[in-house]
Design an enzyme around this catalytic site. Structure first.
Site, short mmCIF file in Angstrom:
data_model
loop_
_atom_site.label_atom_id
_atom_site.label_comp_id
_atom_site.label_asym_id
_atom_site.label_seq_id
_atom_site.Cartn_x
_atom_site.Cartn_y
_atom_site.Cartn_z
CB CYS A 1 43.84 43.88 46.15
SG CYS A 1 45.23 42.83 45.69
CB CYS B 1 43.52 41.47 43.42
SG CYS B 1 44.33 41.11 44.97
CG ASP B 2 40.47 43.57 41.90
OD1 ASP B 2 40.36 42.38 41.54
OD2 ASP B 2 40.09 43.97 43.01
#
Length: 307
Positions: A135, A138-139
């Site tokens: 992701c 997300c990261d």
């Protein structure tokens, strides 16, 4: 002995726990089965910095533990176990847990999530959460001004690469075919971004790293030669697999296997069955959108039971 419950929630990520919080506060006495991955995919994530209300960030496991405690505080009955069979032919629905325990449920909230597809390399598993991610939104923030790689050649891979290119020094796209499968518009965006380098006809042989996490990747060209790239992050963008096997012949699913819901609701093709989180969402796949859809499913469920 057979048990009857008003609300049965299957799955324990942000969607499942949020549905449990809302249905508990509505005095519906929900029973939630956590499944094979208690807390869902977020338990494999280290830092979560984009969940509202956590200005200093929170780890994935801690966020899920807090949601679980909140659901229990309002009386949710959270149980260890995996649903192995469901019969949605008539209400109350017939559900089997771990192949033995039988439950009848007046309503069902499905929050079984979707699993990211991985390459299946031992080194990839070893560094999951330490540089290996599925992701970018997300990261990606953790790799600002660093070099990273994205595996895949479809629209998702191009989107992830474009997003990472706005943060990172350089983005390698590892593509096993001699072309991108993405739409022409997405291809143009990639080719027009100077810090994205597409490596056609390359496969990942191994993810390299040390105790600090990912440091590189060993790639194998289609002609058999090998090349090593230095990277800090390794992002998988080869698709997700919704966890809908249990329901495949009983609920309407889309072409990719995600549960279809009535637009603007969590209602599935079977009355009294609601879907929340990544199991119905092929697009956003964020903790916050999963939690929101858990709330929607709980409210839809409550209204259904009040009819």
């Amino acid at each position: 002995m057979e048990e009857t419950v008003k609300v049965l929630i299957i799955g324990s990520g942000p969607a499942g726990y949020t549905a449990a919080i809302y249905t508990s506060r509505a005095n519906l006495s929900p029973v939630l089965y956590e499944g094979i991955e208690p807390g869902g995919q977020l338990t494999t994530t280290t830092d979560v910095e984009n969940f509202p209300g956590h200005p200093d960030g929170v780890t994935g496991p801690d966020l899920m533990a807090q949601m679980r405690r909140q659901a229990e505080r309002f009386g949710a009955d959270i149980r260890t176990g995996t649903i192995t069979r469901v019969d949605l032919a008539s209400r109350p629905f017939h559900v089997v847990v771990d192949g033995t325990r039988e439950i009848k449920a007046e309503t069902l909230i499905i929050a079984t999530g979707a699993s990211a597809k991985y390459l299946g390399l031992p080194s990839e598993t070893k560094f999951r959460g330490q540089g290996v991610s599925a992701c970018a939104t997300c990261d990606g923030f953790f790799y600002r001004k660093k070099e990273v790689a994205v595996v895949g050649g479809g629209d998702t891979a191009c989107e992830e690469a474009s997003y990472l290119a706005s943060l990172c020094k350089r983005v390698y796209m590892i593509v096993r075919k001699p072309y991108l499968r993405a739409s022409k518009a997405m291809q143009q965006r990639v080719f027009n971004t100077p810090n994205i380098e597409v490596l056609f006809e390359h496969n990942t042989a191994e993810v390299l790293g040390d105790e600090s996490g990912v440091t590189g990747a060993l790639l194998r060209r289609n002609d058999g030669t090998e090349v090593k790239i230095d990277i800090a992050g390794f992002f998988l963008a080869i698709g997700h697999h919704p966890n809908t096997e249990l329901f495949s012949d009983q609920l309407a699913l889309d072409a990719e296997g995600y549960i279809k819901v009535e637009p603007g609701t969590s209602k599935t093709s079977v009355e009294g069955v609601f879907a929340a989180g990544d199991v119905r969402d092929p697009h956003y796949r964020q903790a916050i959108t999963a939690a929101a859809s858990g709330c929607i499913a709980a409210l839809d469920c409550e209204r259904f039971l009040l009819r």
